[in-house]
Motif scaffolding. Sequence first.
Motif, PDB file in Angstrom:
ATOM      1  N   GLU A 158     -42.826  88.684  16.250  1.00 18.14           N
ATOM      2  CA  GLU A 158     -41.649  89.514  16.478  1.00 18.14           C
ATOM      3  C   GLU A 158     -41.618  90.065  17.897  1.00 18.14           C
ATOM      4  O   GLU A 158     -40.559  90.307  18.452  1.00 18.14           O
ATOM      5  N   LEU A 159     -42.785  90.260  18.469  1.00 18.85           N
ATOM      6  CA  LEU A 159     -42.843  90.819  19.812  1.00 18.85           C
ATOM      7  C   LEU A 159     -42.174  89.898  20.828  1.00 18.85           C
ATOM      8  O   LEU A 159     -41.608  90.363  21.820  1.00 18.85           O
ATOM      9  N   ILE A 162     -38.461  90.672  21.873  1.00 20.32           N
ATOM     10  CA  ILE A 162     -37.988  91.787  22.698  1.00 20.32           C
ATOM     11  C   ILE A 162     -37.825  91.389  24.160  1.00 20.32           C
ATOM     12  O   ILE A 162     -36.746  91.581  24.722  1.00 20.32           O
ATOM     13  N   PHE A 165     -34.887  89.021  24.351  1.00 13.86           N
ATOM     14  CA  PHE A 165     -33.626  89.736  24.172  1.00 13.86           C
ATOM     15  C   PHE A 165     -33.162  90.328  25.494  1.00 13.86           C
ATOM     16  O   PHE A 165     -32.004  90.199  25.891  1.00 13.86           O
ATOM     17  N   PHE A 166     -34.091  90.944  26.212  1.00 18.89           N
ATOM     18  CA  PHE A 166     -33.706  91.567  27.481  1.00 18.89           C
ATOM     19  C   PHE A 166     -33.437  90.537  28.555  1.00 18.89           C
ATOM     20  O   PHE A 166     -32.552  90.728  29.390  1.00 18.89           O
ATOM     21  N   PHE A 184     -31.274  87.592  18.326  1.00 20.73           N
ATOM     22  CA  PHE A 184     -32.213  88.557  17.749  1.00 20.73           C
ATOM     23  C   PHE A 184     -32.033  88.641  16.242  1.00 20.73           C
ATOM     24  O   PHE A 184     -32.996  88.557  15.468  1.00 20.73           O
TER      25      PHE A 184
END
Lengths: 546, 567
Positions: A158-159, A162, A165-166, A184
């Motif tokens: 899951e990490l 992030i 996503f950015f 996401f």
Amino acid sequence: MTTGIDWISIPLVGLPLISSIVLLIFIGNMSAAAREKLGPSIRMVSLIVSFIMLGVTTMMFFGQMDNMGDWATLNFGSFNFEHRYQWIEALGIHWSVGMDALSFPMVWLTTFLLPITIVATWNEKNASVYFPLILMMGGALIGVFVALDLFMFYVFWELTLIPMFFLILKWGGKDRKYASQKFFIYTFTASVVMLLGLVTMYFLQPESSGPLFGTWTGRTFDIPTLISHSQAANANGMWFLGESMQKVLFVMLMIGFLVKLPSVPFHTWLPDAHVQAPTGGSMLLAGVMLKMGAYGMFRLPLAMFPHAAEFFQFWLLALGMVSLVWGAVVCLGQTNLKKMVAYSSVSHMGVILIGIATMQPLGWAAALFMMFAHGIISPMLFAVCGAFKHHYHSMEIGAMRGMAKHSPWLATSMMFAWMASLGLPLLAGFVAELMMFLALWHFLAAENWSVFWMVGPAFVLAITAAYYLWSMQRTIFEGGDETQPPASLHGEPVPDIADSEKISMVIMAAFTILFGIMPWIALDMMNGWTVAFFEQLLIPILNGGV
Amino acid sequence: MDDVIKPFGEGFVTALAPEFVLVIGLFTLMIVPNLGDAKFRIPLTQVRIPWLFGGKRGTLDSDPRLPGIFASLFFVMAFILAAVSFIGGMQTKTIASGTNELLKVDEFSRLFELIFYGALSLASIASIDRLPATSRKDRSVSGLYNNRRQVDFYILLITCGLGMSVVALAQDMFLLFIGLELASFSTYVLVAFMKETKEGSEAGMKYFIVGSVASGVGLYGLSLLYLWAGSLQFEELTAHFNATGMDALPLTALGMLLVGFGFKVSAAPFHFAAPDAYAGAPGPVAGVLATASKAMGIVGLLRILLVVAAPEGMEDSTTVWLIALAVLSVITMTWGNIAALGSTNPKRMLAYSSVAHAGYMLAAITAIGALNWDAAHADTSRTAALAVVTALMFHLVVLVCFKLGAFLVLSLLESENGGHTLESLGGLVKREPFLAVAMFIFMMSLAGVPPLAGFLSKLLVIMGIVKAALIESTASGNVTFSEIHWVWYLALIMVINSAISVFYYLRVGLVMFFNEPEEGREGPLPRGTSVRLAIVACVASTIYFGVGAGQLIALCESAANALLGVW
């Protein structure tokens, strides 16, 4: 468990994650102007960190580390550089890392792509945030591949969302908001289903006690332990966790992995994410992140639920076939260069799925090698797309014509990458595709399945050639002097790619050739792992079903 | 061995040290800001005795910031005292008059006190800057007004804290209810604290009406319970329950009590006042409502469902309240998430997300009811119940970190009249990167993204439910999918719901990082060191409890053990 320096946790996972977080905190307190000024030095720091990581994995490849076994002959179920630390004692959660021949190529690939990505996108805007995010992405990806604990695996799984996503949100194209959100939510939804499957599996395993087991659950998240449990329980036609449970859990886990892979019909997030993502994000997304899906399948459901895998073999094959054909057919209709490349990724992931579905050592080795080869070729495809976009401000096929005349470097790179991707002999992609064909033939013959299954791959070969050649003809060759540069350039001179881009293209091309001519460099250890997997795990379980 | 202490007998004050600190704080706040140089003239004489109350106040005690600083100090002190009692093993102390147990100091009540005091001290620290206290030189009407009512706010916070700790300590249904009401009445006023604004007065009104109706229903249920058992002691109730079993009278009473506590945890269909209340209340107060006040409701639910109507007493494995609670939890989580999808006010969105979290917790409590308590399964069932209660406790503790933190970020925006629309968060990353990143961390934690505390709490709840669902099947060794207890599907619905919830949590992130700041909001945010300090504490604990939660889990486990000790 081996002793000595923890070569995985410290330089490969800890270093990129911690350095990126430190850099981000460091620049978070600065004014925009100061941040802008520091960009080049942060870029340099990121490059150095990524080189350290590449150095470590390359040393590992050559067997230069202490206490390590040879990759190709490593016993099944044993790992190099294994280290384990207590994390949450009550639940049997450990920080547990290790690499075998399944994960090592992926880890090496990640460390190989990090510096390449940094160099290829050397002039990305907002450098002081961009490059730490790339590093963080790398650390999280490696974390997925080296985790030997389900909890840790899921955390890193899951990490990775992030930073990606950015990357999409801040550096993406026009519709980046939609694309990043879709990316996401799509993958998160699939992973929570997988999480429920993992937790259910956790509680279904027999209770026991020991250092690996939770003090008040009596169960463990340790992957090797779980695999050896299932190995014993699956033997003699028995089903680990019972027949219906195994099927349900197999499906739940596969939902998480199939969406990540992605396979049709779960692939729709991928083209959106790719088209909107910045070049660096696309390179890592296609190069490594998609392979997390295939890696996860090998590591968990195929190893623990082989009976269910055999039961769902038809559906896996069908999904792979549909992905392969559908991805290719959709490519034909694309006018956007990057979208076409994205759909071609879907098609190639179909090859991996077919390789898995054959349940043949050769097919699995083909899938593993495809993961690796596609991991080198597809970043090159996206680097070309990025350069195209960067220089011509457009992604439309046909926006720029006659590239061979005025941008020979970009034209050459594009041609090379396209050829590699459509499976030209002596390049890395060809090896994997050839192996997959052989394995599929072998499987169809052995199991008396209809030969018509072969129609799909054969058909796709033609289509793939068609869309790649068509796009090349429209961009590289057609036109030339008499064609005007695209309107999006506003009359500026047409530049060729920058030096940093040239460097990264040449390196990727060189490795594509290297692994095309000498595939055994990587294939040996993959073969070793696959054969061991079949000999020690699958064949005893499936009663000689191969 | 339990220490039994008589009220105001030996050891009474040390046993209830944190509470006494709060009482002292209450009187301090009442006295200190009123100290002045007033003199009292003895009638018929000219002798004036210094009287100290009223008159011209000194420079120090007339500082409008003084009550906030005092209240924060007392809350922090109470928090530390409660935490200290864990060191070197907790000594269980029971305060009883005669044979009637009144209060019990054990791991369970202390952990809840930590939650309450933690949330309240963060809220109180944040309020020092958040409430519009101006300097003493401000002689405008609104300035005087705001400065004057500072002390009211903190007195109410302290009474709220006192009421909550009584709830956690109570061993008697009636005492529990008194504590609940004390805390509720304080929150009714706190919610309406911004009564001069339209939202504030609306929020206070709605919250008060719905809350008092819910309390009234609960109280009626309590009276029925008394009618049935002749006592409201937990022990007596449990004994009576085990002796006579469930019939219509206690069942009705239980249902009515569920209404009372359901309102506190904002479970559907009693959640309607929550979004309005959260949206109109000052940010820190809304944060307290969503964390401490909710934890208080959970204490009530745990007591009434697990201790009083203990599933152990039932002949068959299905307890009466199981189905009702399961339906309630599914409706609550789904409704909360779907309503949150459509809300554009971030505080309302957080309120609905809090409704959804209430649904997850109810699902966990339901799972306990699914356990089998016959002789063969009792041991494993007990460990499963322990796992569920531990997960609940952990969830409530970490909720303070990120939910309250999110409300604190919004409260900073509130002080520039923002925070009521999603757009007012726009471009936060450009205005103040730290706040944007903190808010993003809170949102991701609420959504349950590893490695943050919210993920671990969700994982523990899911694990608790799955463990409870599988307990019968794993005991027999042979599992088929259709044999699994249906509470497993609650876990499935829960993960699907948390996937839905990502959508609106992510939207906050998108607005902060993607949108441009609204017009008139380009510059940096208003000052407020104390709010930012509180936010830093929230971020740090959100990450810490996600990565290194081992100790906290052990703590929660000991608390769960203390609660379930009677089984």
